[in-house]
Write a protein that holds these residues in place. Structure first.
Motif, short mmCIF file in Angstrom:
data_model
loop_
_atom_site.label_atom_id
_atom_site.label_comp_id
_atom_site.label_asym_id
_atom_site.label_seq_id
_atom_site.Cartn_x
_atom_site.Cartn_y
_atom_site.Cartn_z
N HIS A 290 0.83 -1.20 0.00
CA HIS A 290 0.00 0.00 0.00
C HIS A 290 0.86 1.25 0.00
CE1 HIS A 290 -2.36 3.27 1.80
NE2 HIS A 290 -3.40 2.71 1.17
N THR A 291 1.93 1.23 0.82
CA THR A 291 2.84 2.36 0.90
C THR A 291 3.51 2.63 -0.44
OG1 THR A 291 3.27 1.94 3.24
CG2 THR A 291 4.90 3.26 2.05
N VAL A 292 3.91 1.56 -1.11
CA VAL A 292 4.58 1.69 -2.41
C VAL A 292 3.63 2.28 -3.44
CG1 VAL A 292 5.58 0.39 -4.33
CG2 VAL A 292 6.25 -0.13 -1.98
N ALA A 293 2.37 1.83 -3.40
CA ALA A 293 1.39 2.34 -4.35
C ALA A 293 1.17 3.83 -4.15
CB ALA A 293 0.08 1.57 -4.21
N ARG A 294 1.03 4.27 -2.89
CA ARG A 294 0.83 5.70 -2.62
C ARG A 294 2.06 6.51 -3.01
NH1 ARG A 294 -3.87 7.37 -2.55
NH2 ARG A 294 -3.54 8.99 -0.95
N TYR A 295 3.23 5.93 -2.79
CA TYR A 295 4.46 6.62 -3.17
C TYR A 295 4.51 6.84 -4.68
CZ TYR A 295 9.44 7.73 -3.61
OH TYR A 295 10.64 8.36 -3.89
N HIS A 296 4.17 5.79 -5.44
CA HIS A 296 4.17 5.91 -6.89
C HIS A 296 3.18 6.97 -7.36
CE1 HIS A 296 6.06 1.64 -7.48
NE2 HIS A 296 6.97 2.57 -7.23
N GLU A 297 2.03 7.04 -6.66
CA GLU A 297 1.04 8.05 -7.01
C GLU A 297 1.61 9.45 -6.80
OE1 GLU A 297 -3.39 9.62 -5.56
OE2 GLU A 297 -2.55 7.75 -4.75
N ALA A 298 2.26 9.65 -5.65
CA ALA A 298 2.84 10.95 -5.34
C ALA A 298 4.00 11.28 -6.27
CB ALA A 298 3.32 10.97 -3.90
N LEU A 299 4.77 10.25 -6.65
CA LEU A 299 5.90 10.46 -7.55
C LEU A 299 5.42 10.95 -8.91
CD1 LEU A 299 8.98 10.19 -7.90
CD2 LEU A 299 8.59 7.85 -8.70
N GLY A 300 4.30 10.40 -9.39
CA GLY A 300 3.74 10.85 -10.65
C GLY A 300 3.34 12.32 -10.58
N LEU A 301 2.70 12.72 -9.48
CA LEU A 301 2.33 14.12 -9.31
C LEU A 301 3.56 15.01 -9.22
CD1 LEU A 301 -0.53 13.57 -6.70
CD2 LEU A 301 -0.80 14.18 -9.13
N TYR A 302 4.56 14.53 -8.53
CA TYR A 302 5.80 15.29 -8.36
C TYR A 302 6.45 15.56 -9.72
CZ TYR A 302 10.87 15.69 -7.65
OH TYR A 302 12.18 16.07 -7.70
N ARG A 303 6.47 14.55 -10.61
CA ARG A 303 7.12 14.71 -11.91
C ARG A 303 6.35 15.68 -12.80
NH1 ARG A 303 8.75 8.34 -12.84
NH2 ARG A 303 10.70 8.43 -11.62
N ALA B 142 5.16 18.33 -11.55
CA ALA B 142 5.32 19.59 -10.79
C ALA B 142 4.04 19.97 -10.05
CB ALA B 142 5.77 20.72 -11.71
N ARG B 143 3.20 19.02 -9.74
CA ARG B 143 1.99 19.24 -8.94
C ARG B 143 2.35 18.94 -7.49
NH1 ARG B 143 -1.99 15.54 -12.42
NH2 ARG B 143 -3.47 16.04 -10.73
N PHE B 144 3.16 19.80 -6.93
CA PHE B 144 3.76 19.54 -5.63
C PHE B 144 2.73 19.54 -4.51
CE2 PHE B 144 7.17 21.79 -8.08
CZ PHE B 144 7.90 20.66 -8.38
N ALA B 145 1.76 20.43 -4.57
CA ALA B 145 0.76 20.51 -3.50
C ALA B 145 -0.04 19.22 -3.41
CB ALA B 145 -0.17 21.70 -3.73
N GLU B 146 -0.44 18.71 -4.57
CA GLU B 146 -1.22 17.46 -4.60
C GLU B 146 -0.36 16.30 -4.11
OE1 GLU B 146 -3.51 16.84 -8.24
OE2 GLU B 146 -2.96 18.90 -8.78
N ALA B 147 0.91 16.31 -4.48
CA ALA B 147 1.80 15.26 -4.04
C ALA B 147 1.98 15.31 -2.53
CB ALA B 147 3.15 15.39 -4.74
N VAL B 148 2.02 16.54 -1.97
CA VAL B 148 2.19 16.69 -0.52
C VAL B 148 1.03 16.06 0.22
CG1 VAL B 148 2.19 18.39 1.37
CG2 VAL B 148 3.71 18.69 -0.61
N ARG C 45 11.05 17.03 -0.01
CA ARG C 45 11.44 17.71 -1.25
C ARG C 45 10.28 18.47 -1.86
NH1 ARG C 45 13.44 14.00 -5.98
NH2 ARG C 45 14.25 12.88 -4.15
N CYS C 46 9.06 17.89 -1.80
CA CYS C 46 7.89 18.58 -2.35
C CYS C 46 7.58 19.86 -1.56
CB CYS C 46 6.69 17.64 -2.34
SG CYS C 46 6.78 16.31 -3.54
N LEU C 47 7.69 19.81 -0.24
CA LEU C 47 7.46 21.00 0.59
C LEU C 47 8.48 22.09 0.26
CD1 LEU C 47 6.66 19.30 4.02
CD2 LEU C 47 5.07 20.54 2.54
N GLU C 48 9.73 21.66 0.02
CA GLU C 48 10.78 22.61 -0.32
C GLU C 48 10.47 23.31 -1.64
OE1 GLU C 48 15.50 22.52 -1.59
OE2 GLU C 48 14.67 20.87 -0.40
N TYR C 49 9.97 22.54 -2.64
CA TYR C 49 9.65 23.12 -3.93
C TYR C 49 8.40 24.00 -3.87
CZ TYR C 49 13.15 20.23 -6.27
OH TYR C 49 14.32 19.68 -6.68
N LEU C 50 7.48 23.72 -2.89
CA LEU C 50 6.32 24.58 -2.72
C LEU C 50 6.74 25.95 -2.22
CD1 LEU C 50 3.49 22.32 -1.21
CD2 LEU C 50 3.46 23.57 -3.38
#
Length: 782
Positions: free
Chosen positions: A719-732, A734-740, A762-767
């Motif tokens: 489950h953790t890996v799946a959520r991470y992959h979801e956030a990684l897609g948003l991060y790439r 540049a949808r940092f807020a959604e990834a956060v 890293r996402c908080l830093e880019y926000l």
């Protein structure tokens, strides 16, 4: 593959080239010495005979030579007919029979007759000899008679070959007439002639009749009569002349000695001989000299010359016979009785049995084929061949053929050295057991084909036994050298790797002949790097007790190394607390990436157990980060004359080290490169961490966290890996807020998950401070 093979050949030639040349040269010299000592003579005869039969046999029948055979049927027919018995007797027949045969052959248009027999004994009734001589003169048929030699014969005086042959020839008896019919009445039908006197031959005239001019242009002497290729004659031999009546009647006489090799087989002829006083030629040469208008036989280098005609021969004046097949397949053979029967029919005006043109313009060779005549000899084509086959073959070759000659010694030695060199280079380079077994057989077969084709196309006899001995000898020496080198390499491999690999794997590598190329090779391997977090602080605690630090470190390294060795890894080196291990070298492993992943997971699990034990003992934590990467690297022995070790170098090794250090930035424990994932993805569970750009490179690569073996990942981590992959897609994107938002929710559920926390950070830093140019790739610094 071809490039690697060629490099291997160059490498082994560079290391063992002198040994290869030395072995080839030694094998050549030994084989040559055996050839010169006649050790290989019988073997060469066998090889030559096999090649001659296989490659030159099956030639069409001669169109220029016909054989009149004194066969068993003729002997039986004459012995069973009372009238013929009265007229000609039993074998050897009276010369009246040969007068009748000569008359018939002349009538049928024979070009010349070669009689492969001798008539050196006078008959009880000398008028018979004189009658035969008279028939020869009257018919004008060129008739050539054999002449034997003997150790007991008298020496012939020196012949003045420029003087005529004065003969006193009395009136001879008339030739015999045939019976009135073919019923062969019992009463004698042949009229008896008055007894004439025998012609008188002076010694000089006899010498001129028997001798024939023959010489070498270089001035060297001709071979002595009776000299065989294998050994010189024990005593001098001299010609035994035919009866005086026939000497004056026949067109010429020639030697009909056997000329056999040491094993008794007729393979060659020498054409001309000397008894130390005069020169004599063989019977076919004597006849051909007249047919070609030659006054002498001249040998010049590798050439035999009769008049304007030349043939290639060996430097010693001999040549091998190109039989082309056994007698019955090479020459038309007519029974003696059939010729005699046609003589009877002709005299009575009756129809002949034989074809009208069977003897027309042909050279006729008369000789025995019946076993009881004791003229059965051995040739390459048969162990029991009528001796006349040799005379017929020489005549046919002199008319329109080519003799077989020996190749120059330089050619034989060159081929011998070439075969030896190829054998030793091939076997010392390939070191492949099937080739080692098959090569000697292939070598013999190849030489057989080569020598056979040269016999067929170039009429050249290239030695086979000498190069075969050199090739086999060089092969044996190469195998012995390989065995010695292999033993040395095996011992070196065992000593070099027994401390860095599982002993069972080392022995398996040796048994399977998967010996590493210690001087280096490019090959794909998987590299493992591990390091203890904060080892500098770790070692500071034992400043006052370094022995304890050594014990702790040894325990740790043994734990990690054991996990890796059990998966077939080869320990490369220890750099303080760091462990470097190779999979896929030195022993080839098709699943090296899978093994490395299993080893990394096993090392992680073993370290977790060790951490618990260390905490209970109050020792510092040994939290370990691991980097794994697969790539083509250059592996081999590296170092100096004082110290060297088996290791690998290349960008793949550098990336593996970088991945180990990059775990710190991602909160992961085991990070693997893209090629490792590609090779092992069916066997492992991973989390795609990021796309990174290594320092000094422009191309980005995807890196993964190794979590477990396939099917062993628990539901919570999945489950953790799946959520991470979801956030990684948003991060790439540049949808940092959604990834956060995704990452904060997962961090609250799994606060111990390092990669989730690091990506959230890293996402908080880019926000707060959006990057000017964002491509979703992180720079992996040194």
């Amino acid at each position: 593959m071809a490039g690697e093979t060629w490099k291997l050949i160059q490498e082994r030639w560079r290391h063992h080239g002198r040994a290869m040349l030395g072995i080839a040269l030694a094998a050549t010299l030994i084989a040559w010495a055996c050839e010169e000592a006649k050790v290989l003579e019988s073997t060469e005869h066998i090889a030559y005979d096999e090649a001659l039969v296989r490659f030159t046999g099956g030639r069409k029948e001669s169109k220029q030579v016909v054989v009149v055979a004194i066969d068993q049927d003729s002997i039986d027919e004459i012995s069973q007919n009372a009238q013929l018995q009265i007229n000609f007797g039993n074998w050897p027949y009276t010369r009246t029979l040969w007068a009748s045969i000569a008359q018939e052959l002349k009538a049928q248009g024979a070009r010349a007759v070669l009689f492969d027999a001798v008539m050196d004994e006078r008959t009880a009734d000398e008028s018979v000899d004189l009658g035969f001589a008279q028939v020869l003169r009257e018919t004008g048929l060129p008739f050539y008679l054999g002449m034997s030699t003997s150790e007991s014969a008298k020496r012939i005086v020196h012949a003045d070959l420029q003087a005529p042959v004065p003969l006193t020839v009395p009136e001879a008896a008339p030739a015999a007439s045939p019976p009135e019919d073919d019923s062969f009445p019992e009463e004698e039908e042949f009229k008896e002639a008055p007894a004439p006197a025998t012609p008188v031959l002076t010694p000089g005239a006899l010498a001129r009749a028997l001798a024939f001019p023959a010489r070498r242009a270089e001035g060297e002497p001709l071979p002595r009569i009776g000299q065989m290729p294998s050994k010189p004659p024990p005593k001098p031999r001299y010609p035994v002349p035919p009866t005086p009546a026939l000497v004056s009647a026949v067109n010429g006489v020639g030697l009909v000695d056997m000329e056999a090799d040491g094993d008794g087989s007729m393979r060659r002829t020498r054409f001309a001989y000397t008894d130390g006083t005069n020169t004599y030629v063989t019977l076919p040469v004597r006849m051909m000299a007249d047919l070609l208008g030659a006054k002498e036989v001249v040998f010049s280098g590798r050439t035999l010359r009769l008049g304007e005609h030349t043939w290639h021969v060996d430097p010693d004046g001999s040549a091998a016979l190109d039989y082309g097949g056994p007698l019955e397949k090479r020459f038309v053979a007519v029974s003696l009785f059939d010729v005699l029967n046609d003589w009877i029919h002709r005299s009575k005006g009756e129809k002949l049995d034989l074809a009208a043109d069977i003897f027309q313009d042909k050279v006729v060779v008369i000789g025995g084929t019946a076993v009881g005549l004791n003229d059965i000899k051995a040739t390459p084509f048969s162990a029991a061949e009528p001796g006349l086959v040799k005379q017929a073959t020489v005549v046919d070759t002199l008319l329109s053929g080519t003799f077989i000659t020996r190749a120059p010694l330089a050619v034989d030695l060159g081929l011998t050295f070439f075969v030896a060199l190829v054998s030793v280079v091939l076997l010392m380079t390939a070191r492949w057991t099937p080739l080692e077994v098959a090569w000697p057989v292939a070598l013999i077969l190849g030489l057989h084909v080569l020598t056979g084709l040269l016999l067929k196309t170039a009429h050249t006899h290239v030695l086979m036994a000498m190069p075969a001995l050199a090739g086999v000898g060089a092969s044996v020496a190469a195998l012995a050298f390989n065995h010695l080198v292999a033993n040395r390499e095996t011992q070196f491999i065992r000593q070099a790797f027994h401390r860095f690999m599982e002993p069972k794997l080392v022995e398996q590598m040796i048994r399977s002949r998967q010996l590493p190329r210690l001087d280096g090779e490019n090959k794909e391997i998987t590299a493992f790097f591990s390091d203890i977090r904060g080892f500098s602080t770790f070692s500071e605690r034992f400043k006052e007790d370094p022995r304890q630090l050594v014990r702790i470190l040894n325990t740790y390294l043994t734990t990690v190394s054991g996990a890796l060795l059990r998966e077939g890894g080869c320990l490369d080196k220890y750099i303080g607390d760091a462990v470097v291990c190779l999979f896929g070298a030195p022993m080839a492993q098709e699943d090296h990436a899978v093994r490395a992943c299993r080893g990394a997971l096993a090392a992680k699990a073993a370290v977790e157990v060790l951490r618990v034990d260390f905490r209970e003992k109050g020792f510092p934590d040994v939290y370990t980060r691991i980097g794994v990467n697969s790539a083509v690297n250059f592996v081999g022995n590296f170092g100096s004359d004082q110290l060297f070790s088996y290791t690998a170098i290349g960008d793949g090794m550098n990336l593996a080290a970088r991945l180990e250090g990059a775990n710190k930035a991602y909160g992961s424990v085991i990070m693997i490169g893209p090629r490792t994932y590609e090779l092992a993805h069916e066997h492992i569970e991973v989390r795609e961490l990021d796309r990174v750009r290594v320092a000094g490179k422009t191309e980005a690569v995807t890196v993964y966290e190794l979590l477990a073996l396939k099917g062993q990942l628990d539901a919570s981590t999945r489950h953790t890996v799946a959520r991470y992959h979801e956030a990684l897609g948003l991060y790439r994107e540049a949808r940092f807020a959604e990834a956060v938002k995704v990452l904060e929710a997962e961090a609250a559920r799994s606060p111990e998950d390092g990669p989730t926390a690091k990506l959230l950070e890293r996402c908080l830093e880019y926000l707060e401070a959006p990057p000017e140019k964002f491509d979703g790739v992180a720079n992996l610094e040194k």
